[in-house]
Design a protein around this motif. Sequence first.
Motif, PDB file in Angstrom:
ATOM      1  N   VAL A 258       0.785  -0.684  -0.229  1.00 14.64           N
ATOM      2  CA  VAL A 258       0.213   0.298   0.360  1.00 14.64           C
ATOM      3  C   VAL A 258       0.829   1.471   0.182  1.00 14.64           C
ATOM      4  O   VAL A 258       1.973   0.960   0.698  1.00 14.64           O
ATOM      5  CB  VAL A 258      -1.073  -0.208   1.551  1.00 14.64           C
ATOM      6  N   THR A 259      -0.187   2.524  -0.099  1.00 14.92           N
ATOM      7  CA  THR A 259       1.247   3.677   0.390  1.00 14.92           C
ATOM      8  C   THR A 259       1.895   3.440   1.418  1.00 14.92           C
ATOM      9  O   THR A 259       1.770   3.189   2.797  1.00 14.92           O
ATOM     10  CB  THR A 259       0.017   4.640   0.703  1.00 14.92           C
ATOM     11  N   ARG A 260       3.708   3.535   1.517  1.00 19.85           N
ATOM     12  CA  ARG A 260       4.326   3.124   3.283  1.00 19.85           C
ATOM     13  C   ARG A 260       4.862   4.844   2.815  1.00 19.85           C
ATOM     14  O   ARG A 260       5.771   5.669   2.199  1.00 19.85           O
ATOM     15  CB  ARG A 260       5.184   2.406   1.922  1.00 19.85           C
ATOM     16  N   LEU A 261       5.242   5.190   4.485  1.00 21.25           N
ATOM     17  CA  LEU A 261       5.440   5.889   4.922  1.00 21.25           C
ATOM     18  C   LEU A 261       6.638   5.939   5.737  1.00 21.25           C
ATOM     19  O   LEU A 261       5.765   5.195   6.431  1.00 21.25           O
ATOM     20  CB  LEU A 261       4.614   7.259   4.973  1.00 21.25           C
ATOM     21  N   LEU A 262       7.518   6.448   5.651  1.00 20.39           N
ATOM     22  CA  LEU A 262       9.148   6.417   7.110  1.00 20.39           C
ATOM     23  C   LEU A 262       8.619   7.424   7.478  1.00 20.39           C
ATOM     24  O   LEU A 262       9.410   8.642   6.699  1.00 20.39           O
ATOM     25  CB  LEU A 262       9.938   5.372   6.164  1.00 20.39           C
ATOM     26  N   ALA A 363       3.155  17.021   4.279  1.00 16.99           N
ATOM     27  CA  ALA A 363       3.568  16.191   4.585  1.00 16.99           C
ATOM     28  C   ALA A 363       3.041  14.953   3.422  1.00 16.99           C
ATOM     29  O   ALA A 363       3.431  14.647   2.263  1.00 16.99           O
ATOM     30  CB  ALA A 363       5.215  15.550   4.966  1.00 16.99           C
ATOM     31  N   TYR A 364       2.543  14.242   4.101  1.00 21.10           N
ATOM     32  CA  TYR A 364       1.376  13.689   2.853  1.00 21.10           C
ATOM     33  C   TYR A 364       0.831  14.321   1.343  1.00 21.10           C
ATOM     34  O   TYR A 364       1.103  14.294   0.617  1.00 21.10           O
ATOM     35  CB  TYR A 364       0.780  12.737   3.834  1.00 21.10           C
ATOM     36  N   ASN A 365       0.160  15.168   2.037  1.00 23.29           N
ATOM     37  CA  ASN A 365      -0.397  15.954   1.052  1.00 23.29           C
ATOM     38  C   ASN A 365       0.662  16.671  -0.253  1.00 23.29           C
ATOM     39  O   ASN A 365      -0.033  17.129  -0.897  1.00 23.29           O
ATOM     40  CB  ASN A 365      -1.301  16.806   1.743  1.00 23.29           C
ATOM     41  N   GLY A 395       2.189   6.084 -21.272  1.00 22.56           N
ATOM     42  CA  GLY A 395       1.065   6.447 -20.146  1.00 22.56           C
ATOM     43  C   GLY A 395       1.475   6.380 -19.153  1.00 22.56           C
ATOM     44  O   GLY A 395       1.682   6.127 -18.202  1.00 22.56           O
ATOM     45  N   VAL A 396       2.295   7.494 -18.756  1.00 24.69           N
ATOM     46  CA  VAL A 396       3.259   8.223 -18.090  1.00 24.69           C
ATOM     47  C   VAL A 396       3.117   9.119 -17.396  1.00 24.69           C
ATOM     48  O   VAL A 396       3.654  10.076 -17.730  1.00 24.69           O
ATOM     49  CB  VAL A 396       4.949   7.201 -17.613  1.00 24.69           C
ATOM     50  N   CYS A 397       2.984   9.843 -16.051  1.00 27.30           N
ATOM     51  CA  CYS A 397       2.752  10.498 -15.486  1.00 27.30           C
ATOM     52  C   CYS A 397       3.394  10.983 -14.595  1.00 27.30           C
ATOM     53  O   CYS A 397       2.846  10.627 -13.187  1.00 27.30           O
ATOM     54  CB  CYS A 397       1.090  12.157 -15.805  1.00 27.30           C
ATOM     55  N   ALA A 398       4.794  12.284 -13.706  1.00 26.65           N
ATOM     56  CA  ALA A 398       5.408  11.910 -12.880  1.00 26.65           C
ATOM     57  C   ALA A 398       4.794  13.140 -12.542  1.00 26.65           C
ATOM     58  O   ALA A 398       4.033  14.383 -12.763  1.00 26.65           O
ATOM     59  CB  ALA A 398       6.744  12.989 -13.200  1.00 26.65           C
ATOM     60  N   GLY A 399       4.857  13.696 -11.027  1.00 22.10           N
ATOM     61  CA  GLY A 399       4.685  14.362 -10.250  1.00 22.10           C
ATOM     62  C   GLY A 399       3.092  14.630  -9.632  1.00 22.10           C
ATOM     63  O   GLY A 399       2.958  15.998  -9.318  1.00 22.10           O
ATOM     64  N   VAL A 400       2.195  13.304 -10.308  1.00 20.30           N
ATOM     65  CA  VAL A 400       0.394  13.734  -9.617  1.00 20.30           C
ATOM     66  C   VAL A 400       0.426  13.514  -8.275  1.00 20.30           C
ATOM     67  O   VAL A 400       1.146  12.895  -7.564  1.00 20.30           O
ATOM     68  CB  VAL A 400       0.020  12.521 -10.374  1.00 20.30           C
ATOM     69  N   CYS A 401      -0.197  14.991  -7.942  1.00 22.53           N
ATOM     70  CA  CYS A 401      -0.148  15.174  -5.859  1.00 22.53           C
ATOM     71  C   CYS A 401      -1.904  14.488  -5.442  1.00 22.53           C
ATOM     72  O   CYS A 401      -2.219  14.100  -6.465  1.00 22.53           O
ATOM     73  CB  CYS A 401      -0.051  16.141  -5.936  1.00 22.53           C
ATOM     74  N   VAL A 402      -2.138  13.863  -4.732  1.00 20.88           N
ATOM     75  CA  VAL A 402      -2.629  14.118  -4.011  1.00 20.88           C
ATOM     76  C   VAL A 402      -3.954  14.747  -4.599  1.00 20.88           C
ATOM     77  O   VAL A 402      -3.945  15.742  -4.903  1.00 20.88           O
ATOM     78  CB  VAL A 402      -3.766  13.684  -2.321  1.00 20.88           C
TER      79      VAL A 402
END
Length: 405
Positions: A258-262, A363-365, A395-402
């Motif tokens: 899943v989304t993994r944050l440290l 930071a998550y947002n 089909g790739v987009c980088a830097g996509v935020c929530v």
Amino acid sequence: MGRPGGLLLLPLLLAAGGGAGEGSCEPQASCEACVRSHPRCAWCEDPEFTRGGQAEATRCGPREALERAGCPPGAVVEPRGSVRVLKDEELGASGGRGGPTQLRPQSVRLLRPGEERSFQVRFRRVQGHPMDLYYLMDLSYSMKDDLENVRKLGSDLLAALRNVTSSVRIGFGSFVDKTVLPYVSMLPSRLRNPCLEQQEPCDPPAAFRHVLSLTADAGAFAEHVSRQRISGNLDTPEGGFDAIMVALCKERIGWRPVTRLLVFASDDTFHMAGDGKLGGIVVPSDTRCHLDASGVYTKSHLYDYPSVVHLAQVLSAANIQPIFAVMGPTVPLYRELSHLIPKSVVGELREDSSNVVQLIADAYNSLSYTVELQHSPLPPGISLSYESHCGPPGGVCAGVCVNQE
């Protein structure tokens, strides 16, 4: 993405294998077989067309050829391709399996096989995806006030994260430095209690101590963290890189796909590859767990600190995004470090870490993601290509935020 809130439009191009303009229309025995065989094929349904003894298969051919052969234009069956949207739920709505909808449309039907068609797909990275967050804390003596506040944040942290997703788990680990001179005192009394000068009980130093595996139980988090005591070392930089490397250990920490944050919380700088020579350690980090039954990293005296490049590679391979929660004087250094570690962010802690919950939420947002549109295996004769409006072809987009489309 070119702009916040912009659309991620991905026209999908479907065509028969070999391309719609290649090959030719060959005679077929039925109307269905005819129009399926090639995008230029049409069928003459005029009953008089084969009265001259022609084979039934001659009814199949390009429209121009059929009309030249005497088929009335109104009797030429030549269906044109179209895209029919079967399911198109709003982005962000709950999907059929209870998860959020990130891609629309969800189902389309393409008519007239072999004909090249295109349609647009929109994507939005929405809140609601399950999340694992491991809190990795510097427990050197200067973090004493911070530990007091972290002991209280279990329920607050889970509550804040549950505003983002209903499925979240948190874990906890700590670090100080390698138990080797010149990083910590090797006097037996100092190893047992490195805070003798402060005349208070402290825990023995450790390069990394895994305290709590990822759990959804805020009470368990508060209980385990409340048992922690501050520790101490001799030099200013800390051994946080060792701790990050070992905290990636999937089987002990319990990371899910899943989304993994440290979250890396510290008030000081860090040792990195080469610094181990001061303690006679030159063997590079082997990236393995090496945790004993009590969760202590047991090989810090054998392996050097990881390099920044090595750490970035391992974090990326594990799909874990670090949040560096650090204090004022060290923020510029960690911002430079963040430039070298993809998908990492930096937040400034207050002196006592009282803002850590808000810092993590912010930071998550601000985390960004790379979105890649892929497809399952296609039937024979069908090809599929993508054009994105948010970057280079594909089909790739980088830097996509929530919450960004």
